[in-house]
Scaffold this motif. Sequence first.
Motif, PDB file in Angstrom:
ATOM      1  N   ALA A  94      46.723  74.950  -0.335  1.00  0.00           N
ATOM      2  CA  ALA A  94      45.948  74.079   0.610  1.00  0.00           C
ATOM      3  C   ALA A  94      46.410  72.942   1.336  1.00  0.00           C
ATOM      4  O   ALA A  94      46.189  72.641   2.569  1.00  0.00           O
ATOM      5  N   GLN A  99      44.695  71.771   6.504  1.00  0.00           N
ATOM      6  CA  GLN A  99      43.809  72.183   7.036  1.00  0.00           C
ATOM      7  C   GLN A  99      42.529  71.412   7.095  1.00  0.00           C
ATOM      8  O   GLN A  99      42.117  70.987   5.969  1.00  0.00           O
ATOM      9  N   SER A 100      41.822  71.113   8.135  1.00  0.00           N
ATOM     10  CA  SER A 100      40.463  70.507   8.061  1.00  0.00           C
ATOM     11  C   SER A 100      39.440  71.529   8.448  1.00  0.00           C
ATOM     12  O   SER A 100      39.572  72.133   9.596  1.00  0.00           O
ATOM     13  N   PRO A 101      38.619  71.912   7.367  1.00  0.00           N
ATOM     14  CA  PRO A 101      37.701  73.194   7.524  1.00  0.00           C
ATOM     15  C   PRO A 101      36.439  72.699   8.280  1.00  0.00           C
ATOM     16  O   PRO A 101      35.419  73.218   8.090  1.00  0.00           O
ATOM     17  N   SER A 107      40.521  75.638  12.044  1.00  0.00           N
ATOM     18  CA  SER A 107      41.236  76.402  11.038  1.00  0.00           C
ATOM     19  C   SER A 107      40.394  77.484  10.623  1.00  0.00           C
ATOM     20  O   SER A 107      39.504  77.618   9.883  1.00  0.00           O
ATOM     21  N   ALA A 110      40.970  78.418   7.013  1.00  0.00           N
ATOM     22  CA  ALA A 110      40.209  77.422   5.727  1.00  0.00           C
ATOM     23  C   ALA A 110      38.771  77.832   5.864  1.00  0.00           C
ATOM     24  O   ALA A 110      37.968  77.920   4.936  1.00  0.00           O
ATOM     25  N   GLU A 114      36.420  79.475   2.781  1.00  0.00           N
ATOM     26  CA  GLU A 114      35.473  78.873   2.468  1.00  0.00           C
ATOM     27  C   GLU A 114      34.077  79.492   2.625  1.00  0.00           C
ATOM     28  O   GLU A 114      33.189  79.501   1.698  1.00  0.00           O
ATOM     29  N   ARG A 336      39.315  67.801   3.218  1.00  0.00           N
ATOM     30  CA  ARG A 336      40.169  68.832   2.681  1.00  0.00           C
ATOM     31  C   ARG A 336      39.837  70.033   2.621  1.00  0.00           C
ATOM     32  O   ARG A 336      38.378  70.263   2.636  1.00  0.00           O
ATOM     33  N   ALA A 337      40.472  70.962   2.367  1.00  0.00           N
ATOM     34  CA  ALA A 337      39.893  72.465   2.438  1.00  0.00           C
ATOM     35  C   ALA A 337      39.589  72.932   1.069  1.00  0.00           C
ATOM     36  O   ALA A 337      40.247  73.693   0.360  1.00  0.00           O
TER      37      ALA A 337
END
Length: 455
Positions: A94, A99-101, A107, A110, A114, A336-337
Amino acid sequence: MDKTYEKDLLTSAGLAQDYLAHVLDMPVFPSARARAGLSAFDEALPECGKDSTETLELLHRVGGPATTATTGARYFGFVVGGTLPAAAAANWLATAWDQSPSSEMNSPAAVKVETVANRWLLEILGLPASSGVGMTTGATMANFTGLAAARTALLSRKGWDVEVQGLYGAPEIKVVVSEEVHITVEKALSMLGFGKGRVTRVRTDANGAMLLDHVPSLDDMTIVCTQAGNVNSGAIDPIGAIARKAEHAGAWVHVDGAFGLWGKLLEEHSALFEGIEQAHSFATDAHKWLNTPYDCGVVICHDARMLQQAMATVAPYFREDGAYAPKDMVPEFSRRARGVEVWAALRTMGREGVAEIIARCCANARRFANGLEELGFSILNDVVLNQLVATIGTPEELAAIRAHVEASGECWFGPTVWKGKHGIRISVSSWRTMEADIDRSLAAIAAAKQAVIGE
């Protein structure tokens, strides 16, 4: 093929594997020599960049020996899990994705992972499938977020939009907490404008659980902060009974279940958690008993709309991404993811694997308590989960025993004061801890006791 990252990632992977290969043999708390070696980082800011391999090797050579071996098997200090191999590896992947979820616009991968992880969390914890879920840095922010949703919900009943109007002139919200309330809940209440000194504190029993008969009268402008897993004793408040009392009054019940909420998976403890799903919001951590890497907290709210209303961010450059985009469920927009490693841990272990870790930690805590009693220690709490508090001798002798064990490098646990008595607090939280680790730790404590106060 672009190999820009290859050298550094391969170097880092090799150094990380070397660290993990030796962590079980490391002193659990770093030696004075290792800590002194950290002065090697006190360099002037380089005018010209340094070689990346040399930089990584410096981290490993100097930083590694000065870490606390929380990923090992004999760390019993704060409630800290180890890191499952699959979760650590998923974290690396990850990080490489970067990736910014916040939304599917940022993303799709992600957010999807999640979303599945959130669904699985609700399922494994036995909470309503329609609940809103958000990933935070830890239980502090999870408590903050859940209590923010409570504030929004209660003030909305009075026609007050706290997100727009603020708290000046707002209807009063009363807050009820346990006298054993965790400091992170107090911090959250402070940040939300409720204040630490304006709360009503409820007496607890000998093991630290809230006494139901001492819960005051409630109304529809009251938040009751309960606890599933006292940080010293592991005690669980009578949350189901409190929730039933709150339902009649229209009050909101919040559960600080940073680690203890996971005890719900154990059938033998079902009575302790009876009715807990009737509470309105929950805070827990994945980096404790789920053993994901730091940091990963989780907020859960029955009414997803209240969570979204309290946390939503709206901007003209973001299109609508469904009802509950991750950015609208927690304070952080950029993060963060975390869901990737939660998903990896749950998929790799399954319900049975998670329950096995929790059961083993609880059994090892009881083994630890029995062993300490044989050494002459007094156990100051009922060991209901993975936490125990023990004492022996004078406070000075107890501190000396702790120091002796710490210097041995065999294990680590911290000091506490429980019900007015000085003690040591032991938390068994790692997937790596086995019976042999408990016995090895008891041997180190026995040697320390012998050195400090004799037979």
